[in-house]
Design a protein around this motif. Structure first.
Motif, short mmCIF file in Angstrom:
data_model
loop_
_atom_site.label_atom_id
_atom_site.label_comp_id
_atom_site.label_asym_id
_atom_site.label_seq_id
_atom_site.Cartn_x
_atom_site.Cartn_y
_atom_site.Cartn_z
N PRO A 145 55.83 39.78 45.05
CA PRO A 145 55.15 41.07 45.19
C PRO A 145 53.79 41.05 44.50
CG PRO A 145 57.42 41.36 44.44
CD PRO A 145 57.12 39.89 44.36
N ALA A 146 52.79 41.63 45.16
CA ALA A 146 51.43 41.62 44.62
C ALA A 146 50.62 42.79 45.15
CB ALA A 146 50.74 40.30 44.99
N GLN A 147 49.54 43.08 44.44
CA GLN A 147 48.52 44.00 44.92
C GLN A 147 47.23 43.21 45.06
OE1 GLN A 147 49.96 46.30 41.87
NE2 GLN A 147 51.57 46.14 43.37
N ILE A 148 46.51 43.46 46.14
CA ILE A 148 45.26 42.76 46.39
C ILE A 148 44.14 43.77 46.49
CG2 ILE A 148 44.00 41.42 48.12
CD1 ILE A 148 46.45 39.86 48.63
N GLU A 149 43.04 43.44 45.82
CA GLU A 149 41.84 44.28 45.91
C GLU A 149 40.74 43.44 46.55
OE1 GLU A 149 39.28 47.27 43.10
OE2 GLU A 149 41.17 46.44 42.40
N LEU A 150 40.17 43.97 47.64
CA LEU A 150 39.16 43.24 48.40
C LEU A 150 37.75 43.71 48.04
CD1 LEU A 150 41.04 43.23 51.81
CD2 LEU A 150 40.96 41.43 50.07
N ALA A 151 36.77 42.88 48.33
CA ALA A 151 35.39 43.14 47.92
C ALA A 151 34.84 44.45 48.49
CB ALA A 151 34.50 41.97 48.33
N HIS A 152 35.24 44.83 49.67
CA HIS A 152 34.70 46.06 50.27
C HIS A 152 35.47 47.31 49.84
CE1 HIS A 152 37.87 44.91 53.09
NE2 HIS A 152 37.88 46.16 53.48
N GLY A 153 36.41 47.17 48.89
CA GLY A 153 37.08 48.32 48.31
C GLY A 153 38.49 48.56 48.80
N GLU A 154 38.92 47.88 49.83
CA GLU A 154 40.27 48.06 50.35
C GLU A 154 41.29 47.46 49.39
OE1 GLU A 154 42.31 46.90 54.56
OE2 GLU A 154 40.16 47.31 54.57
N ARG A 155 42.44 48.15 49.27
CA ARG A 155 43.53 47.67 48.42
C ARG A 155 44.81 47.64 49.24
NH1 ARG A 155 42.53 50.95 42.78
NH2 ARG A 155 40.51 50.03 42.39
N HIS A 156 45.64 46.62 48.96
CA HIS A 156 46.91 46.49 49.67
C HIS A 156 48.01 46.09 48.71
CE1 HIS A 156 45.14 46.71 53.69
NE2 HIS A 156 44.17 45.95 53.22
N SER A 157 49.20 46.65 48.92
CA SER A 157 50.40 46.20 48.21
C SER A 157 51.26 45.47 49.22
CB SER A 157 51.19 47.40 47.67
OG SER A 157 50.48 48.00 46.63
N GLY A 158 51.91 44.39 48.74
CA GLY A 158 52.75 43.62 49.63
C GLY A 158 53.24 42.36 48.95
#
Length: 175
Positions: free
Chosen positions: A32-45
């Motif tokens: 399980p992880a959370q990812i933060e992308l350069a353009h501001g989008e965040r995802h959990s998965g």
């Protein structure tokens, strides 16, 4: 079961998968992880990791996966969507802290240093980095400049941030 779709840079694609190919796939474990992308989008998965790492006993760590030479990695969101994420556009990957020690002998020679990290999106967090450098080049500055890998780990009590060096504004040593 629907046809899987993939989103790349905001565009969605439908993926047709031949069921016979699943026999050829490499087994993976998920974390399980959370990812933060350069353009501001965040995802959990979840991240997909190799169950047996070639360089040590045990499974691949998120840091090892992020520092592999491939420029893109798969990520499954909590909603079940598969994203193929460009490492260069990944600010940070956060996973829950575990008691697993990847290599106790190696870590026993490392020196922990407290840091505050500021990212290009304005986020800041604190934790510690493990510095494994020759004694003559063991400063935090040396660690940040000399490492060839694009990501480094910052561990706190509850989570580990895997940080993209190219997305760091500054790192401040903590006392």
């Amino acid at each position: 079961m629907g046809i899987p779709s993939i989103s790349i840079k905001g565009l969605s694609y439908t993926v047709m998968v031949d069921p016979r190919l699943s026999e050829l796939s490499v087994p993976r474990t998920t974390v399980p992880a959370q990812i933060e992308l350069a353009h501001g989008e965040r995802h959990s998965g979840v991240l997909f990791l190799i169950p047996r790492a070639p360089q040590h006993s045990g499974g691949e760590t998120p840091l090892e996966m992020l520092n592999r030479t491939e420029e893109v990695f798969p990520f499954r969101t909590d909603e079940g969507q598969i994203l193929l994420i460009a490492k260069a556009q990944t600010l940070c990957v956060v996973v829950a802290q575990t008691d697993d020690v990847e290599d106790p002998d190696r870590l026993s020679t490392a020196r922990a240093e407290g840091v505050e990290v500021a990212l290009t999106n304005g986020a800041k967090f604190a934790g510690s980095v493990q510095i494994e450098m020759p004694e003559t080049r063991a400063r935090l500055l040396d660690f940040l400049n000399a490492a060839p890998s694009p990501f480094f780990a910052v561990a706190s009590e509850n989570e580990t941030h895997y940080v993209n060096r190219n997305q760091v504004v500054f790192v401040r040593p903590l006392e």
